[in-house]
Design an enzyme around this catalytic site. Sequence first.
Site, PDB file in Angstrom:
ATOM      1  CD  GLU A  80     -34.852 100.313  50.349  1.00  0.00           C
ATOM      2  OE1 GLU A  80     -35.236 101.317  49.612  1.00  0.00           O
ATOM      3  OE2 GLU A  80     -34.244  99.542  49.953  1.00  0.00           O
ATOM      4  CD  GLU A  98     -32.891  94.092  51.295  1.00  0.00           C
ATOM      5  OE1 GLU A  98     -32.264  94.974  50.391  1.00  0.00           O
ATOM      6  OE2 GLU A  98     -34.014  93.812  50.986  1.00  0.00           O
TER       7      GLU A  98
END
Length: 639
Positions: free
Chosen positions: A410, A514
């Site tokens: 991220e 995910e």
Amino acid sequence: MAPLWVSRFGDFTSKDGEFRAKMYSLDAILSSLRRYFFPDSLTRVELSIRAMGGHLGLSLRLYTTIIQQQLRQAFFFGSDVDTLFHFLPAVLVVALASYMCLEEPLKPQYGGGILINPQFNHGLKGWSRFGLAQIEERVSKGGNRFIVAHSRNQSDDSVSQKLYLYKDRLYTFSAWIQVSEGNVPVNAVFKTATGLTDAGTIIAKAGCWSMIKGGFTVDVSGPAELYFDSKYTKVDIWVDSVSLQPFTKAQWRAHQEESIQKVRKRKARFHALDTDGNSLPGAMLSVKQNKASFPLGCAINSNILNYAAYQNWFASRFAVTVFDNEMKWYSTEKSPGKEDYSVPDAMVAFAKRNGISVRGHTIHWDNPSEQPYWVNALSPDQLKVAAFRRLNSVVSRYAGQLIGWDINNENLHFSFYEDKFGQNATAAFFQRAHQLDPNKIMFMNEFNTIEYKGDSKASPAQYLEKLREIMAYPGNQGPTAIGLEGHFDVPNIPYMRSAIDILASAKLPIWLTEVDAAKDPKQAQYLEEILREGHAHPAVQGIIVWAGWSPGRCNKLCLTDDNFKNLPTGDVVDKLINEWKSSNVVGITDHNGFFEVPLFHGDYDVTITHPSKNTSMIQTMKVTPQSLEEETIYVKVYA
């Protein structure tokens, strides 16, 4: 900087920003295209290729490569061949839009779809000003007509068109945008009775045209108004070749199925022969798939080590996994210098015993709140030493055992390491990981790139820009991939498709890493929509659902209850696992001894029997993705 896709082709070299390529004949290109188009349409292909190649100054070899990869995606749009050729240049430019800016825009996809006067060939007909902007038609030196919104004071001062939208439609949107100065973000927005819907974002440039691509749905049917928005009010917004195309849900699903037939299956043509090599008409073939090639998996956590029922439920379904938290830094080094890999070691061992591949998640995490507690007391120099010690430790320990690594999770939304020791922190992590595990894929993993079109930090354009920076760093030419977390609320499937289209231009593997969906009565439906869209997209090479099981609780997405009885979401996953593999196929060879059937990619056992024989023979075979030279796989089987 060289576009990513250029660096992926061995025929290309770069010198002082000029790209040179080995030229190939047009006949070779058209031969490559014959399986995509009807022969009588090839003249139009030739014209499109020549026009595009001459327009951009690029070689026909480059366009051959782009066409070969991208036209599969064109079939997503479910067009007949005439419509497909009408927007062929735009299909090609999807592969280039994130990297190139054109002197003149290309024609609108779908001829503009439901929009009036999409190329402004009829002045301002159908268009009006939005807000207090002044609008006017202009003509380029090459004779192209476009519209300009100037004298802007508010971000939404621009050009607009009113139309009617339907809630049961899926809309794809595109437009070509230029600004009068600088490089600034421009959004396409639809104003409806229930609010504002973003259709897409682009970093528009002065002096050339960039393509904005997006998609959306609306909650209720009703009037709407398209306009463009940029908070940089000093710039004029230029607009051309605008398109809005609706699809019914049935059409969308049909496009997905058509794509699956092209990119996930391949025709297998069996030739039954006796021991003397003579053809055997009337032979019976039974084809059984043992393993699917497409990786569909699910996350696990340490509970997998303690519950046999969990192990059995999981291993009977999934071919790939990722660990929730067990391989993260805060789990393996809770105190400085005291590493403990016992839990991830045991989880990797479980996966190996059951033939399950593992993604490494994650070496580092750029979120400051997700660090080991003790790193906050370190100076920048101490942090750098500790961070690279961690990287060396975890990658060296599992080198060669995993299929890939998330390097710095991220890093579009957060910048913990960049803030501490420079903007190239993530790139340096990639460099070292490539050195330690050189044959494995290194992922940039991010959220909201395909989930939510309003997150400017992680838009597809921003993702690719960051990825370019990482790959341009010395030593980062090893295997690299795009990781898209896929933490959806209510999925916007048209936007998801358009975002993946843009990311696919990098010509790198794409994984949904995910995947989950809103905890909602429609969660199972949402999950199915997301998984179907991902599996159908030609660029997606793997999907992992984020649904590790924990006794007595369910965070956002669970597939099973505590007795390992499927929940509705688990039923969806099982249904798709079975749907995405070939069921047992039985057939009889024809009078020439041949039998043909489309099969999902994967490993198979083929059993052949014949009335004249008292025995049966079993052979193994692998169905791989088709090549341009060989659309059908040919298999000889002997009885």
